[in-house]
Design a protein around this motif. Structure first.
Motif, PDB file in Angstrom:
ATOM      1  N   ARG A 106      -7.742   2.959  -2.988  1.00 56.67           N
ATOM      2  CA  ARG A 106      -8.603   3.233  -1.833  1.00 56.67           C
ATOM      3  C   ARG A 106      -8.605   4.718  -1.533  1.00 56.67           C
ATOM      4  NH1 ARG A 106      -5.850  -1.612   1.602  1.00 56.67           N
ATOM      5  NH2 ARG A 106      -6.793  -3.352   0.490  1.00 56.67           N
ATOM      6  N   GLU A 142      -5.716  -1.984  -6.923  1.00 59.14           N
ATOM      7  CA  GLU A 142      -6.864  -1.376  -6.264  1.00 59.14           C
ATOM      8  C   GLU A 142      -6.500   0.036  -5.834  1.00 59.14           C
ATOM      9  OE1 GLU A 142      -8.032  -3.715  -2.932  1.00 59.14           O
ATOM     10  OE2 GLU A 142      -9.624  -2.339  -2.304  1.00 59.14           O
ATOM     11  N   GLU A 187       0.849  -1.196   0.000  1.00 58.16           N
ATOM     12  CA  GLU A 187       0.000   0.000   0.000  1.00 58.16           C
ATOM     13  C   GLU A 187       0.881   1.240   0.000  1.00 58.16           C
ATOM     14  OE1 GLU A 187      -3.183  -2.276   2.954  1.00 58.16           O
ATOM     15  OE2 GLU A 187      -2.212  -0.404   3.566  1.00 58.16           O
ATOM     16  N   THR A 189      -5.039   9.461  -2.035  1.00 57.76           N
ATOM     17  CA  THR A 189      -5.460   8.132  -2.437  1.00 57.76           C
ATOM     18  C   THR A 189      -4.410   7.134  -1.956  1.00 57.76           C
ATOM     19  OG1 THR A 189      -4.332   8.269  -4.563  1.00 57.76           O
ATOM     20  CG2 THR A 189      -6.640   8.967  -4.504  1.00 57.76           C
ATOM     21  N   THR A 190      -4.832   5.909  -1.820  1.00 55.51           N
ATOM     22  CA  THR A 190      -3.901   4.839  -1.475  1.00 55.51           C
ATOM     23  C   THR A 190      -3.878   3.844  -2.624  1.00 55.51           C
ATOM     24  OG1 THR A 190      -4.295   5.074   0.893  1.00 55.51           O
ATOM     25  CG2 THR A 190      -3.377   2.988   0.147  1.00 55.51           C
ATOM     26  N   ASP A 240       0.485   5.330   0.219  1.00 56.24           N
ATOM     27  CA  ASP A 240      -0.308   6.544   0.375  1.00 56.24           C
ATOM     28  C   ASP A 240       0.298   7.626  -0.496  1.00 56.24           C
ATOM     29  OD1 ASP A 240      -1.809   5.203   2.228  1.00 56.24           O
ATOM     30  OD2 ASP A 240      -0.725   6.021   3.958  1.00 56.24           O
TER      31      ASP A 240
END
Lengths: 210, 222
Positions: A210, A208, A143, A150-151, A145
């Protein structure tokens, strides 16, 4: 002191001495190098995302601010990196072990292309942010950031290790048609004379947002 | 801007100036038939690894002058029409930083990569020498802003200085080689373990010595 008690103490002292000798011997030897990826974690062919994995649309460019790799306990801020005089990617400051860097003249993580992120496997004091990169498994999540809040979530496609003298520039740094990520740290063997003899590279793609 | 020839008022001086310019600057037709296109071809074809810029050179050559959005075509492998005479306008614009309104980052490396690293060779071969030399000067559209060195001595732009010859603009460089991200601190001897072991050995030796001494002192009583 009766003979039984004396004998017990002698045994105790003997065992302590043996333990001490073992500790001295073990401590003097070079410690086990950082985890290295197994051949099972390498690409079967090419360097494309694994079939069946989700591939997200690339994001607009935005600088990364933090990286997390839950599978190996990484949670670190990020800094920009440039190129050295020889064209190789600079490393983050060694005195900050929990700091990863990204190639800021290249593609930001999440944008279309190949984003390059590097971190130390260790510094003079001991293990650093990417010490366990070699133990990362296919399918693990990374992940990042970003500055636009957004992540970007990447899925690891492979983890490979290369000798310094046989580093595949195009495979690692070459462009891709989607949003890709490369995580790089030192690996391979280590000698006092030459240092680390290779690099561990984890390949991932944006899966993805997030 | 007026051409130098028009600034000279005397007939003789004008004639001399024209003659001098004729020597120094080739005529538009002669030049358009040769030099710029050869340069462009060399840029594109000489080295496929010259990267996306050389390829972009070709691409902008193949499309309408000043159209900087042609990287997409390169991305898709479409070199565009091979009309080298149009390349110069695109080249000039490509060289003009103000004309490039890209984000701070290369929006993606893909156009540059795909055109340069991967298809640079094709980009070079697509532009064969002579194919874009403007064999029909009358049919070619006027490049915006008068572009080629010496294409029109009387046009608005002065000739581009020799040192300002259109070349491939520097591409965003990419790292090469391995990364030095380890100093061996995790592979060095463990000093803490060494100290603990040494302490344990010393304690065992001391205890052993004490036990021996006590045994000697206790010995005669038994």
């Amino acid at each position: 002191m009766d003979r039984t008690a004396l004998r017990a103490r002698v045994w105790l002292v003997g065992i302590a001495a043996l333990c001490g000798v073992w500790l001295v011997h073990n401590g003097a030897a070079p410690r086990t190098a950082a985890p290295q990826p197994s051949t099972a974690e390498a690409f079967a062919a090419g360097s494309e995302p694994r079939p069946g994995t989700r591939v997200a649309e690339p994001l607009r460019p935005s600088a990364p601010v933090r990286i997390r790799i839950p599978g190996i306990g990484v949670d670190a801020p990020m800094t920009g990196l440039g190129l050295g005089a020889d064209g190789s990617l600079d490393a983050p400051p060694a005195e900050k072990p929990n700091l990863a860097g990204w190639y800021e003249d290249g593609t930001p993580p999440g944008a279309k292309g190949t984003a390059i992120v590097a971190g130390h496997v260790d510094n003079a004091e001991g293990p650093a942010v990417f010490y366990s990169l070699g133990s990362l498994k296919k399918g693990a999540e990374v992940e990042i950031d970003r500055g636009d809040r957004t992540t970007a979530v990447f899925t690891v496609d492979a983890v490979e290790v290369y000798e310094n003298d046989d580093f595949p520039d195009k495979r690692v740094y070459g462009a891709t048609a989607h949003a890709s990520l490369r995580l790089i740290t030192c690996g391979g063997g280590f000698t006092r004379e030459t240092g680390y003899q290779g690099n561990v590279v984890a390949y991932a793609h944006l899966a993805e947002v997030r | 801007m007026r051409s130098p020839a028009r600034l000279v008022t005397g007939t003789a001086a004008a004639a001399l100036t024209a003659a001098a310019l004729g020597l120094a600057i080739p005529s538009a037709h002669a030049d358009s038939l040769g030099r710029p296109e050869l340069t462009a071809t060399a840029e594109c074809g000489a080295d496929g690894t010259a990267g996306g810029d050389a390829a972009a050179f070709c691409d902008s050559a193949g499309t309408a002058a000043g159209d900087l959005g042609t990287a997409d075509e390169l991305e898709t492998g479409d070199p565009g029409p091979a009309d080298g005479t149009q390349s110069l306008g695109g080249l000039d614009l490509a060289e003009d930083p103000a004309a490039v309104t890209e984000p701070a980052w290369p929006d993606s490396e893909a156009p540059e990569d795909e055109a340069g690293a991967d298809t640079g060779d094709e980009a070079g071969t697509l532009r064969q020498p002579g194919t874009g030399t403007g064999t029909d000067p009358g049919a070619r559209p006027e490049p915006p802003g008068g572009t080629a060195p010496g294409t029109d001595p009387g046009s608005a732009k002065p000739p581009v200085p020799p040192g300002h010859r259109p070349t491939a603009s520097p591409s965003p460089s990419r790292p090469s080689g391995h990364v030095g991200t380890g100093v061996g601190g995790s592979a060095a001897p463990d000093t803490a373990q060494l100290a603990a072991g040494a302490g344990l050995v010393a304690a065992a030796a001391l205890s052993g010595a004490l036990l021996l001494r006590r045994r000697r002192t206790d010995g005669p009583r038994h």
